[in-house]
Write a protein that holds these residues in place. Structure first.
Motif, PDB file in Angstrom:
ATOM      1  N   GLU A 206       0.817  -1.208   0.000  1.00  0.00           N
ATOM      2  CA  GLU A 206       0.000   0.000   0.000  1.00  0.00           C
ATOM      3  C   GLU A 206       0.856   1.264   0.000  1.00  0.00           C
ATOM      4  N   LEU A 207       2.174   1.111  -0.234  1.00  0.00           N
ATOM      5  CA  LEU A 207       3.134   2.231  -0.200  1.00  0.00           C
ATOM      6  C   LEU A 207       3.084   2.927   1.159  1.00  0.00           C
ATOM      7  N   ASN A 208       3.020   2.107   2.202  1.00  0.00           N
ATOM      8  CA  ASN A 208       2.883   2.616   3.551  1.00  0.00           C
ATOM      9  C   ASN A 208       3.870   1.899   4.472  1.00  0.00           C
ATOM     10  N   SER A 209       3.789   2.167   5.755  1.00  0.00           N
ATOM     11  CA  SER A 209       4.687   1.522   6.711  1.00  0.00           C
ATOM     12  C   SER A 209       3.957   1.321   8.025  1.00  0.00           C
ATOM     13  N   VAL A 210       4.525   0.496   8.893  1.00  0.00           N
ATOM     14  CA  VAL A 210       3.945   0.231  10.208  1.00  0.00           C
ATOM     15  C   VAL A 210       5.042   0.252  11.264  1.00  0.00           C
ATOM     16  N   GLY A 211       4.625   0.465  12.504  1.00  0.00           N
ATOM     17  CA  GLY A 211       5.546   0.443  13.630  1.00  0.00           C
ATOM     18  C   GLY A 211       5.250  -0.732  14.535  1.00  0.00           C
ATOM     19  N   GLY A 212       5.732  -0.660  15.771  1.00  0.00           N
ATOM     20  CA  GLY A 212       5.502  -1.764  16.690  1.00  0.00           C
ATOM     21  C   GLY A 212       6.166  -1.549  18.031  1.00  0.00           C
ATOM     22  N   VAL A 247      12.470   5.602  18.190  1.00  0.00           N
ATOM     23  CA  VAL A 247      11.900   5.258  19.494  1.00  0.00           C
ATOM     24  C   VAL A 247      11.088   6.446  20.006  1.00  0.00           C
ATOM     25  N   LYS A 248       9.825   6.210  20.337  1.00  0.00           N
ATOM     26  CA  LYS A 248       8.940   7.287  20.791  1.00  0.00           C
ATOM     27  C   LYS A 248       8.293   7.011  22.144  1.00  0.00           C
ATOM     28  N   GLY A 249       8.588   5.873  22.743  1.00  0.00           N
ATOM     29  CA  GLY A 249       8.006   5.595  24.051  1.00  0.00           C
ATOM     30  C   GLY A 249       8.712   4.446  24.747  1.00  0.00           C
ATOM     31  N   VAL A 250       8.827   4.540  26.080  1.00  0.00           N
ATOM     32  CA  VAL A 250       9.429   3.478  26.890  1.00  0.00           C
ATOM     33  C   VAL A 250       8.600   3.315  28.159  1.00  0.00           C
ATOM     34  N   GLU A 251       8.313   2.073  28.545  1.00  0.00           N
ATOM     35  CA  GLU A 251       7.641   1.822  29.816  1.00  0.00           C
ATOM     36  C   GLU A 251       8.283   0.618  30.498  1.00  0.00           C
ATOM     37  N   PHE A 252       8.412   0.708  31.818  1.00  0.00           N
ATOM     38  CA  PHE A 252       9.052  -0.336  32.614  1.00  0.00           C
ATOM     39  C   PHE A 252       8.006  -1.118  33.404  1.00  0.00           C
ATOM     40  N   GLY A 253       8.206  -2.427  33.516  1.00  0.00           N
ATOM     41  CA  GLY A 253       7.256  -3.254  34.245  1.00  0.00           C
ATOM     42  C   GLY A 253       5.878  -3.174  33.619  1.00  0.00           C
ATOM     43  N   ASP A 254       4.865  -2.945  34.426  1.00  0.00           N
ATOM     44  CA  ASP A 254       3.506  -2.799  33.906  1.00  0.00           C
ATOM     45  C   ASP A 254       3.278  -1.425  33.293  1.00  0.00           C
ATOM     46  N   GLY A 255       4.231  -0.513  33.477  1.00  0.00           N
ATOM     47  CA  GLY A 255       4.183   0.786  32.816  1.00  0.00           C
ATOM     48  C   GLY A 255       2.905   1.552  33.078  1.00  0.00           C
ATOM     49  N   PHE A 256       2.263   2.021  32.002  1.00  0.00           N
ATOM     50  CA  PHE A 256       1.053   2.821  32.138  1.00  0.00           C
ATOM     51  C   PHE A 256      -0.104   2.040  32.756  1.00  0.00           C
ATOM     52  N   ARG A 300       9.413  -2.094  27.728  1.00  0.00           N
ATOM     53  CA  ARG A 300       8.946  -2.108  26.344  1.00  0.00           C
ATOM     54  C   ARG A 300       9.252  -0.787  25.673  1.00  0.00           C
ATOM     55  N   THR A 301       9.604  -0.855  24.398  1.00  0.00           N
ATOM     56  CA  THR A 301       9.982   0.317  23.623  1.00  0.00           C
ATOM     57  C   THR A 301       9.084   0.421  22.396  1.00  0.00           C
ATOM     58  N   ALA A 302       8.452   1.578  22.230  1.00  0.00           N
ATOM     59  CA  ALA A 302       7.576   1.806  21.072  1.00  0.00           C
ATOM     60  C   ALA A 302       8.389   2.385  19.908  1.00  0.00           C
ATOM     61  N   ILE A 303       8.255   1.758  18.748  1.00  0.00           N
ATOM     62  CA  ILE A 303       8.959   2.176  17.530  1.00  0.00           C
ATOM     63  C   ILE A 303       7.929   2.729  16.543  1.00  0.00           C
ATOM     64  N   LYS A 304       8.129   3.943  16.085  1.00  0.00           N
ATOM     65  CA  LYS A 304       7.138   4.532  15.185  1.00  0.00           C
ATOM     66  C   LYS A 304       7.251   3.947  13.779  1.00  0.00           C
ATOM     67  N   PRO A 305       6.212   4.083  12.964  1.00  0.00           N
ATOM     68  CA  PRO A 305       6.293   3.617  11.567  1.00  0.00           C
ATOM     69  C   PRO A 305       7.410   4.347  10.819  1.00  0.00           C
ATOM     70  N   ILE A 336      10.700  -1.071  10.585  1.00  0.00           N
ATOM     71  CA  ILE A 336      12.071  -1.214  11.091  1.00  0.00           C
ATOM     72  C   ILE A 336      12.130  -1.962  12.419  1.00  0.00           C
ATOM     73  N   VAL A 337      10.980  -2.392  12.926  1.00  0.00           N
ATOM     74  CA  VAL A 337      10.945  -3.004  14.251  1.00  0.00           C
ATOM     75  C   VAL A 337      11.831  -4.241  14.327  1.00  0.00           C
ATOM     76  N   GLN A 338      11.765  -5.115  13.302  1.00  0.00           N
ATOM     77  CA  GLN A 338      12.537  -6.355  13.359  1.00  0.00           C
ATOM     78  C   GLN A 338      14.042  -6.088  13.365  1.00  0.00           C
ATOM     79  N   ARG A 339      14.467  -5.010  12.715  1.00  0.00           N
ATOM     80  CA  ARG A 339      15.893  -4.666  12.730  1.00  0.00           C
ATOM     81  C   ARG A 339      16.276  -3.881  13.971  1.00  0.00           C
ATOM     82  N   ALA A 340      15.279  -3.344  14.674  1.00  0.00           N
ATOM     83  CA  ALA A 340      15.550  -2.575  15.893  1.00  0.00           C
ATOM     84  C   ALA A 340      15.812  -3.474  17.096  1.00  0.00           C
TER      85      ALA A 340
END
Length: 364
Positions: A206-212, A247-256, A300-305, A336-340
């Motif tokens: 779809e000429l798009n991308s996803v994060g994870g 990287v746009k977010g980090v949470e430790f343990g149960d986090g939010f 956990r680390t959030a990776i943007k699209p 890029i999540v799998q390479r991150a």
């Protein structure tokens, strides 16, 4: 400057995506540390591009050359310098970006910060290409940690809206971490992993991308590592993790999710098990008061699209000082999540090792 990080083990990174090479200098390595260069090469290969249709077709072997600080299989104690050649640049793909700023990229912010003198090809110094030196450093740190029985691992927890199971917060078998590191797509559940990969390919079509989201764990870290406030284990890890592009977010343990619990639910009650203090749960992710408490450190680390997509997008022309449109060409990752994953492991290992060395200064 921002290219240097660390307290006891300092590392500086250098280079640009389309320059002759990228690399690093590590200062503060103890002499006599045995390094397995084949293990370093395996870690580098985990991050390298061009392996399958889930990543950019740019092919970089990420072969490294150690220039100094390493002799006869051991560190010498002097600065270790390693370079990684760039061998597959298509700089012409980026000529238009001298004027038109890519949405979601650091093009405009970098242009302003460096007064227009920055290398814009492939993102220049902002490129994810610069994570290769981080993986080299992490491979060194992992070997140092292994000598103390400490292991670091990670998996892909989520791609877009597709998730798999979390790590057991009480710890997992180290063999599982080893097997994960040997996978091209690092998931615990291969069936979920297949769905994730199909989601990536659908976005690509779809000429798009996803994060994870990448979930990481540090096992067998002794209690007492870290400090309150500004040099807390969370603070130092977060500093390193947010230095990884995308990287746009980090949470430790149960986090939010801790915000939804009561104190009675969130507290990790303590008890003795085989003469060792341990916790009955691990909602806090192995860290209390900014200091490790002996439980597995989990975050956990959030990776943007990936911001580079081939769709037409609105942007600006700096030359003409007007609104315009941009359709990005070139070679880019639909995700890029799998390479991150190895990059997240790398900065984690390095930060933990640096803090362990700091803790030794307090030993009597």
């Amino acid at each position: 400057m921002s290219g240097i990080f660390g307290i006891n083990i300092k590392m500086s990174i250098f280079g640009e995506s389309h320059g002759a090479s990228i690399g690093l200098v590590i200062d503060g390595l103890p002499p006599g540390l045995a390094l397995d260069t084949e293990l370093i090469a395996r870690e580098m290969a985990r991050r390298a591009p061009g392996k399958n249709n889930l990543s950019t077709p740019r092919k970089e072997a990420d072969n490294f050359q150690i220039q100094s600080g390493f002799f006869n299989g051991y560190t010498t104690g002097t600065p270790l310098c390693a370079i990684i050649a760039n061998s597959d640049q298509h700089s012409k793909d980026y000529s238009i970006l001298k004027d038109k700023m890519r949405p979601g990229h650091a093009d405009y912010a970098g242009y302003v910060h460096y007064q227009g003198y920055n290398d814009y090809r492939g993102g220049g110094h902002f490129s994810g290409r610069l994570t290769a030196p981080l993986v080299f450093m992490g491979a060194v740190a992992k070997q140092a940690l292994a000598q103390q029985g400490i292991t670091v691992g990670a998996h892909i927890l989520q791609i877009a809206d597709i998730k798999e199971e979390h790590f057991n917060p009480m710890g997992i078998d180290d063999i599982i971490l080893t097997k994960l590191s040997e996978k091209t797509f690092c998931v615990l559940d291969d069936a979920a992993g297949e769905k994730m990969q199909q989601r990536i390919l659908a976005a690509k079509a779809e000429l798009n991308s996803v994060g994870g989201v990448v979930e990481a764990i540090v096992q067998h870290l002794p209690a007492g590592i870290g400090a309150p406030y500004f040099d807390s284990l969370e603070s130092r890890l977060s500093h390193a993790l947010f230095s990884v592009p995308a990287v746009k977010g980090v949470e430790f343990g149960d986090g939010f999710a801790l915000a939804e619990l009561t104190g009675a639910e969130a507290n990790d009650q303590l008890h003795y098990a085989e003469g060792r203090v341990t916790a009955c749960s691990n909602h806090n992710g192995g860290i209390t008061g900014g200091i490790s408490n002996g439980m597995p450190v989990i975050f956990r680390t959030a990776i943007k699209p990936t911001p580079s997509i081939a769709r037409k997008q609105q942007t600006i022309s700096l030359l003409q000082q007007c609104d315009t449109e941009l359709e990005i060409t070139g070679r880019h990752d639909p995700c890029i999540v799998q390479r991150a994953v190895p990059v997240i492991e790398a900065v984690t290992a390095w930060t933990v090792w640096d803090l362990l060395l700091e803790a030794k200064k307090w030993e009597r």
